[in-house]
Enzyme design. Structure first.
Site, PDB file in Angstrom:
ATOM      1  CG  ASP A   6      -2.121  -0.839   1.042  1.00  8.43           C
ATOM      2  OD1 ASP A   6      -2.142  -1.585   0.056  1.00  8.43           O
ATOM      3  OD2 ASP A   6      -3.031  -0.771   1.880  1.00  8.43           O
ATOM      4  CD1 TRP A  28     -22.885   4.305  45.486  1.00 12.81           C
ATOM      5  CD2 TRP A  28     -24.791   5.480  45.419  1.00 12.81           C
ATOM      6  NE1 TRP A  28     -23.686   3.855  46.499  1.00 12.81           N
ATOM      7  CE2 TRP A  28     -24.863   4.558  46.488  1.00 12.81           C
ATOM      8  CE3 TRP A  28     -25.878   6.317  45.178  1.00 12.81           C
ATOM      9  CZ2 TRP A  28     -25.987   4.473  47.318  1.00 12.81           C
ATOM     10  CZ3 TRP A  28     -26.995   6.231  45.999  1.00 12.81           C
ATOM     11  CH2 TRP A  28     -27.034   5.315  47.068  1.00 12.81           C
ATOM     12  CG  ASP A  67     -19.559   0.659  58.199  1.00 16.19           C
ATOM     13  OD1 ASP A  67     -18.790   0.586  59.173  1.00 16.19           O
ATOM     14  OD2 ASP A  67     -19.615   1.632  57.423  1.00 16.19           O
ATOM     15  CG  ASP A  90     -17.330  -1.301  51.147  1.00 17.78           C
ATOM     16  OD1 ASP A  90     -17.167  -0.917  49.975  1.00 17.78           O
ATOM     17  OD2 ASP A  90     -18.385  -1.095  51.789  1.00 17.78           O
ATOM     18  CG  MET A  91     -11.414   0.889  47.883  1.00 18.06           C
ATOM     19  SD  MET A  91     -11.720   2.571  47.383  1.00 18.06           S
ATOM     20  CE  MET A  91     -10.081   3.142  47.127  1.00 18.06           C
ATOM     21  CG  ASN A  92     -17.448   2.529  50.951  1.00 16.41           C
ATOM     22  OD1 ASN A  92     -17.946   2.066  49.926  1.00 16.41           O
ATOM     23  ND2 ASN A  92     -17.673   2.017  52.135  1.00 16.41           N
ATOM     24  CG  ASP A 136     -24.057   0.545  47.944  1.00 20.20           C
ATOM     25  OD1 ASP A 136     -23.821  -0.641  48.251  1.00 20.20           O
ATOM     26  OD2 ASP A 136     -23.355   1.499  48.318  1.00 20.20           O
TER      27      ASP A 136
HETATM   28  C1  GLA Z   1     -20.704   0.676  51.037  1.00 21.39           C
HETATM   29  C2  GLA Z   1     -21.176  -0.682  50.589  1.00 21.39           C
HETATM   30  C3  GLA Z   1     -22.443  -1.050  51.327  1.00 21.39           C
HETATM   31  C4  GLA Z   1     -22.203  -1.011  52.814  1.00 21.39           C
HETATM   32  C5  GLA Z   1     -21.666   0.331  53.225  1.00 21.39           C
HETATM   33  C6  GLA Z   1     -21.227   0.331  54.665  1.00 21.39           C
HETATM   34  O1  GLA Z   1     -21.526   1.687  50.590  1.00 21.39           O
HETATM   35  O2  GLA Z   1     -21.377  -0.705  49.213  1.00 21.39           O
HETATM   36  O3  GLA Z   1     -22.895  -2.313  50.922  1.00 21.39           O
HETATM   37  O4  GLA Z   1     -21.296  -2.035  53.160  1.00 21.39           O
HETATM   38  O5  GLA Z   1     -20.540   0.711  52.441  1.00 21.39           O
HETATM   39  O6  GLA Z   1     -20.731   1.539  55.065  1.00 21.39           O
END
Ligand code: GLA
Length: 749
Positions: free
Chosen positions: A70, A220, A388, A499-501, A569
């Protein structure tokens, strides 16, 4: 499966006022299985060009697919238009600086401040099986795995001789799946430092752009909504810059033919086995060709490679389907269930759990939890998960993260007696942690404020009144792990929700040297992997469920450690239809945390029938998220029946083939799906009426995936028809009212 063939490409071309003949010795390296072919070509000068990826093709000479003749051919014989060659060829690993102006996979900054790279092949090796991804000093890089007879791995070594930088590209082809996995590893073979500004996992190219770009996006409580857009000139991408794979975009993308539906059309699916910042980008450029790249997001990334150090890019999974998007999804599901997820729980039916989060939030003590467990166990629920609020002095989400010691004001006497009482009911016990976090109001933060991610002298941005711990720092990981261990060793905890928020901000580490600060994004993720690896190695019986404010880290990296992830959630059954549909595009039902919760739903305020909530949760791991002592007697009495259904259907749902029969993104009036056992002896069909429309009193829905030549009995109605009839004639579902569901069980007779 891997074969190598030398070939000569010869052609005549108008050049400097005359027709001249050019020829080029090329090597074609191809990987084939019954379903697909992936081929690349090496030019005489050592450029690694993409040749073909798609349905299995013949064993012919395919060097012509390198399209060397080409306009204007350059390597070797005709150097005068090299720049145009560079900008229009399909590269296996694109580099900047020598004329390819499209997206590069590699960018460096050398000690002279230069960024040009020029990679040429120096050799390749082929191995049976699939070696683990490795990087010096890194204990665990998640990736798919395969035994010697399940896959073959090709490693192509390239080198920039000016920089003495080596890049190894690995490609694995699975014997029975239409899948290629790729990764890249950069190794500094020079005597000076090289700064890697980006190291993507790979690129795939097509000499066409008639594709739609499918991505999974949201927020979320609205994760993985499916978006589909035609490709256009320029770039289309999704990415994360949050430190987690994110609610907003999933590290997934697909390029599908415009006609692709669930059942027909071509689909190329891409997924990154990674849980942090990523980039997935399609680019239509010169000549309408498409380049797709994927990897760690180059945004704010930089990695110092000292002599002899290496850096490994996460694995990129590439699935091909010529039978539509549904088949693409089923391949991802098979790959992840068989070659990514590990541990004792992978193929086992998960215990039916009850989680107290939506039932009690922070307002509980050991007696309340015990009463919930007791009432739940009477109905057949098998595990109590304490969410929690069980630690430090946590009565609200404003303190104590990092203080993983039992709050004895709530759980009098500690965890052990409570767990023993729950175990005595015949139930397992599970516990929530958020190990990557620290609250400003915590003993941990007061003792080690420097352990939070931060930039000294700058304000730290809070989210949910918390900071992120610096997981690049081994001391931090060691400390947190010590606390988790102490809890796990103190009582019979058999499940963890990790969890990790919050997303990362002010991304700086007090432990990393100045020159390595931009490595923190990636080092953070590697730190999380290391800890989850330790946890699952030391406690192999643990059932681990990852979570991130719902499903903000629903990715293949996490699935390497946990067989299930909390999907969202948003537990509303109707919202979940879209969320679970979108998630299923790439991830199997066995991985989706799904619970029956109370109504009106806490995320959206909608009231749905208890039966529908059950039927929708059956599409995932199944459990309850409510205070079972406070729901109506009628609902409570429905639980044993739901659990019976779960036990009956879950083997088909968690190990079978999924067919999406409805699509709420296109028709908001109903959803339907089915799972078919691998041997096609059984199937479970579910229908949910979302909006009842007077003009459609009943619907005819065509089943899929059955054996056309076998007869199947609808166990719910007794009707027996051939698979062909069920699939072409369909089932008639009538539903009266909104949010009503029906399931049907088909068995081959
Ligand atoms: C997050 C999780 C929930 C719950 C809350 C607790 O939002 O997604 O399912 O565990 O934390 O603080």
């Amino acid at each position: 499966m891997v074969t190598e063939k030398k070939s000569t490409v010869t052609y005549r071309k108008w050049d400097r006022g005359a027709m001249r003949e050019f020829s080029e010795e090329v090597t074609i390296v191809r990987m084939d299985n019954d379903k697909i072919t992936y081929a690349m070509g090496i030019t005489q000068e050592g450029y690694l060009l993409h040749c073909y990826y798609g349905a299995r093709i013949g064993d012919d000479d395919i060097s012509y697919l390198m399209r060397l003749p080409d306009h204007p051919f350059t390597p070797n014989g005709n150097n005068r238009d090299r720049l145009i060659f560079m900008d229009s060829r399909a590269f296996e690993f694109s580099c900047p600086g020598t004329g390819d102006y499209r997206e590069p996979c590699l960018m460096v900054m050398d000690e002279d401040g230069m960024s040009t790279c020029d990679l040429r092949v120096t050799g390749f090796t082929v191995k049976k099986g699939k070696p683990a991804l490795k990087q010096k000093g890194v204990s665990c890089i998640p990736a798919t795995f395969a035994s010697a007879n399940e896959a073959e791995t090709l490693t192509v070594t390239l080198e920039d001789s000016h920089l003495s930088l080596v890049v190894e590209l690995t490609y694995t082809m699975f014997a029975k799946l239409p899948v290629i996995t790729r990764s890249a590893r950069a190794i500094n073979k020079s005597y000076s430092d090289i700064r890697i500004q980006r190291l993507l996992s790979g690129c795939v190219e097509w000499d066409r752009s008639d594709f739609d770009f499918i991505t999974l996006n949201g927020s979320w409580a609205r994760e993985r909504a499916v978006a589909r857009e035609p490709l256009h000139f320029g770039k289309q991408s999704v990415e994360s810059r949050r430190g987690i794979s994110s609610h907003q975009h999933n590290p997934f993308a697909a390029l599908v033919s415009h006609d692709a539906s669930e059942e027909v059309g071509e689909a190329y699916g891409f997924n990154l086995v990674y849980s942090g910042n990523f980039l997935a980008q399609a680019e239509v450029a010169t000549s309408g060709f498409t380049r797709f790249v994927m990897g760690i997001n180059p945004f704010d990334f930089s990695w110092l490679l000292r002599p002899e150090e290496d850096l490994t890019a996460p694995e990129m999974v590439i699935v091909y389907s010529d039978c539509g998007i549904g088949a693409m999804s089923r391949t991802f599901h098979d790959l992840y269930r068989g070659h990514l997820i590990r541990g004792q729980w992978r193929d086992r039916m998960r215990p039916v759990l009850i989680n107290n989060w939506e039932g009690t939030y922070f307002d509980f003590d050991e007696e309340k939890i015990y009463q919930i467990a007791k009432a739940a166990s009477e109905k057949g629920i098998e595990m109590l998960v304490l969410d929690d609020g069980w630690f430090g002095k946590r009565n609200y989400d404003d303190c104590s993260l990092g203080d993983w010691v039992v709050n004895e004001n709530k759980l009098h006497g500690g965890l052990k007696p409570l767990v023993e009482r729950i175990n005595a009911l015949g139930m397992k016990f599970g516990l929530w942690f958020e190990p990557e976090m620290v609250s400003p109001d915590s003993d941990l933060y007061r003792a080690h404020p420097d352990w939070a991610i931060q930039i000294i002298g700058r304000d730290m941005t809070q989210a949910r009144e918390q900071y992120v711990l610096d997981y690049s720092n081994p001391e931090v990981r060691e400390h947190v792990y010590g606390m988790i261990r102490a809890i796990l060793d103190s009582a019979n905890v058999e499940y963890i929700k990790w969890d990790m928020n919050r997303a990362l901000s002010e991304v700086g580490s007090t432990a990393l040297p100045r020159k390595r600060q931009r490595e923190l994004w990636h080092r953070y993720v590697l730190g999380v992997y290391e800890l989850q690896d330790r946890l699952t190695t030391d406690y192999p019986y643990l059932l681990l469920e990852n979570c991130s404010s719902g499903g903000a880290r629903f990715d293949a990296g996490m699935l390497y450690f946990s067989p299930q992830i909390w999907t969202s959630d948003d537990t509303d059954a109707i919202e979940r239809l879209k969320i679970q549909y979108g998630t299923s595009i790439c991830y199997p039902a066995s991985t989706m945390g799904a619970h029956v919760s109370d109504c009106p739903n806490h995320a959206i305020g909608r009231t749905t029938p208890f039966a529908t909530r059950g039927d929708v949760a059956l599409m995932g791991t199944f459990g309850y998220e409510l205070d079972v002592t406070r729901i109506s007697e009628e609902d409570r009495c429905a639980i044993p029946g739901q659990i019976e259904k779960f036990k009956k259907y879950n083997p088909i749902i968690s190990a079978g083939d999924q067919y999406r029969l409805g699509n709420l993104f296109e028709d908001d009036s109903y959803d339907a799906w089915m799972f078919v056992a691998k041997d096609r002896s059984e199937a479970v069909f579910t229908f949910v009426q979302v909006l009842n429309k007077p003009s459609t009193p009943s619907r005819r829905i065509l089943l899929r995936g059955l054996d056309p030549d076998r007869d199947y009995r609808n166990e719910d109605t007794g009707e027996i028809r051939s698979g062909k009839t069920w699939m072409k004639g369909g089932v008639i579902v009538g539903a009266f009212g909104d949010f009503v569901s029906r399931t049907m069980h088909f068995k081959a007779v």
